[in-house]
Write an enzyme that holds these catalytic residues in place. Structure first.
Site, PDB file in Angstrom:
ATOM      1  N   ASP A 168     -37.817  31.148  -9.058  1.00  0.00           N
ATOM      2  CA  ASP A 168     -38.242  31.327  -7.555  1.00  0.00           C
ATOM      3  C   ASP A 168     -39.204  32.311  -7.157  1.00  0.00           C
ATOM      4  OD1 ASP A 168     -38.070  31.535  -4.854  1.00  0.00           O
ATOM      5  OD2 ASP A 168     -36.175  31.900  -4.497  1.00  0.00           O
ATOM      6  N   LYS A 173     -44.307  31.772   2.813  1.00  0.00           N
ATOM      7  CA  LYS A 173     -44.431  33.244   2.854  1.00  0.00           C
ATOM      8  C   LYS A 173     -45.876  33.437   2.167  1.00  0.00           C
ATOM      9  CE  LYS A 173     -39.861  33.839   3.097  1.00  0.00           C
ATOM     10  NZ  LYS A 173     -39.033  33.640   2.017  1.00  0.00           N
ATOM     11  N   TRP A 190     -31.549  36.194  -2.225  1.00  0.00           N
ATOM     12  CA  TRP A 190     -32.064  34.918  -2.626  1.00  0.00           C
ATOM     13  C   TRP A 190     -31.300  34.544  -3.989  1.00  0.00           C
ATOM     14  CZ3 TRP A 190     -33.169  32.721   1.471  1.00  0.00           C
ATOM     15  CH2 TRP A 190     -33.730  33.076   2.774  1.00  0.00           C
TER      16      TRP A 190
END
Ligand SMILES: *Cc1c(COP(=O)(O)O)cnc(C)c1O
Length: 362
Positions: free
Chosen positions: A173, A197, A103
Site C-alpha cells: 500500500d 495523497k 492503515w
C-alpha cells in the site's frame, strides 16, 4: 489571481499549481472541443488518448515493464484492502502482514475475512512510531504474499527499503508515498495507492499488478471484484473515474517535465531535512514523533511540550495561512504533510514560523 494557502493536508493533498491552472484552462472546453473532460464519453477517442497517455507516462516514470498491468479503479485504497486479499490470497489462503499503523490494521481486518493472516511484525507496542527491522519479521512459509504499508501517513514513518521476502509475492500500500522517489517495481507483485495523497484528486486508486498473478483470482469472484475484469478491459469495464484519471495524467506529465522521480526525491529530501533539522536543533522544544531512522519524507510528525501549546501553534499557524497542520487524532501533535506538489517555499516559511513561535513561547 486568487491567493493560495500553504496546504499541509494529509489527504486529499496539495496538487501542483501548474496542473490546476492547466485543468482550469481546459475546464470549460477541453482543447477547444466544446465540452469538458467530465462530460465526455469514456469511450470517445479524446478520452481514450487521455487514459492511454496517463498509463504510458506512469510506466515511464516508474519504469514499469510489460509484465505488469496498470489499473485505474474506484473505491480508493480502502477497496484494495479487500481486492488484494480476494484475488491474491487463494489458494494458500495465508498471508503475512506487517502492521505499521492504522492503515495496515484496516488491510489486515479485510484479509482476515478471506483467509489466515500472520502479523509478521508490529510496532503497535509503541504507538507505531517505528518500522520493524528486517530481522524482526516473522515470515511464514508458503504465504500467498507479504503486505506492507510503505509510508504511514498518520504516524509519519516510512520504509526506507522494501522488506526482503525472498520468493514470496510482495504487496504494498503506497498511497502516501507513491511517485515520491524511484522504486524497483520488479520487486513487487502488486502496488496500490489511492490517488488523493500524492498524485491526484480523490476517486481513483492506482493498481500495478504483475500479470502472472492474475491467474490466482478465483472464477467465483464477483466480476467487478476480479482484477482480470479490469485488466482485460483496460480499466474500462464500467465508467472509470474519468476526471480523476485526467488530473493524474497531468500530474504524471508535470513529474516528467520536472526531471522524474529522482529529481522529485531530491526535492523531497531537501524539504523534509529543513523540517527535521528545525525539530532536532530546537533543544527539545519540538519533539519528532517518529524514530529518527524511520522518519517519513512525506508526513512530518512532531509534538510540543503540551497540548495547550500545540493548540496555540496551530491557531497562529492557521492565521498565517499554513493549513492542515493538526495531527491525526490518534497521535495528536502536529503533522506537516509535504507531498510532491508542496512548494519548498512553504516549508521555508513554516520553519521560520517555528523559530519565531519558539522564541515567543519559551
Ligand atoms: C489515505 C490512506 C488510505 C486510504 O485511502 P482511501 O483512498 O481513502 O481509501 C490507505 N492507506 C494509506 C497508507 C493511506 O494514507
Amino acid at each position: 489571481m486568487e491567493k493560495r494557502i500553504y496546504n499541509f493536508s494529509a489527504g486529499p493533498g496539495v496538487l501542483p499549481e501548474e496542473v490546476l491552472l492547466e485543468a482550469q484552462k481546459d475546464f470549460y472546453s477541453y482543447k477547444g472541443e466544446g465540452l469538458s473532460v467530465m462530460e465526455m464519453s469514456h469511450r470517445s477517442k479524446t478520452y481514450d488518448d487521455i487514459i492511454v497517455t496517463a498509463e504510458k507516462d506512469l510506466r515511464e516514470l516508474l519504469n514499469i515493464s510489460d509484465d505488469y498491468a496498470v489499473l485505474f479503479l474506484q473505491g480508493g485504497a480502502t477497496f484494495q484492502f479487500s481486492m488484494v486479499a480476494l484475488n491474491l490470497m487463494p489458494t494458500n489462503n495465508k498471508a503475512d502482514y506487517i502492521n505499521t499503523g492504522a492503515w495496515s490494521k484496516k488491510a489486515i481486518k479485510e484479509a482476515k475475512r478471506v483467509g489466515e493472516v500472520n502479523v509478521a511484525a508490529t510496532s503497535e507496542d509503541s504507538n507505531f512510531n517505528y518500522i520493524p527491522k528486517q530481522d524482526a519479521l516473522n515470515l511464514t512459509e508458503n504465504a500467498s504474499y507479504v503486505h506492507f504499508t510503505s509510508n504511514n501517513t498518520i504516524f509519519g514513518t516510512q520504509f526506507k527499503t522494501e522488506p526482503e521476502v525472498g520468493n514470496v509475492t510482495l504487496v504494498c500500500d503506497a498511497s502516501s508515498d507513491i511517485l515520491s522517489k524511484p522504486i524497483d517495481v520488479s520487486k513487487y507483485g502488486l502496488i496500490y495507492a489511492g490517488a488523493q495523497k500524492n498524485m491526484g484528486p480523490a476517486g481513483a486508486a492506482l493498481v500495478i499488478v504483475k500479470k502472472s498473478l492474475l491467474e490466482r483470482s478465483p472464477n467465483s469472484l464477483h466480476t467487478y471484484l476480479n482484477y482480470n475484469t479490469h485488466a482485460e478491459k483496460g480499466s474500462m469495464y464500467n465508467t472509470p473515474p474519468t476526471y480523476s484519471i485526467y488530473i493524474m495524467g497531468l500530474v504524471y506529465k508535470w513529474l516528467l517535465k520536472n526531471g522524474g522521480l529522482e529529481a522529485m526525491q531530491k526535492v523531497n529530501e531537501t524539504k523534509a531535512k529543513l523540517l527535521y533539522d528545525t525539530i532536532d536543533n530546537s533543544d527539545g522544544y519540538y519533539k519528532g514523533a517518529a524514530a529518527i531512522e524511520d522518519r517519513s519524507l512525506m508526513n512530518v510528525t512532531f509534538n510540543l511540550q503540551s497540548e495547550e501549546l500545540e493548540k496555540k501553534f496551530i491557531a497562529e499557524a492557521t492565521a498565517k495561512d499554513f493549513s492542515g497542520l493538526k495531527g491525526h487524532r490518534s497521535v495528536g501533535g502536529i503533522r506537516a504533510s509535504i507531498y510532491n506538489a508542496f512548494p519548498i517555499k512553504g516549508v521555508e516559511e513554516l520553519v521560520e514560523f517555528m523559530g519565531e513561535f519558539k522564541k515567543n513561547n519559551e
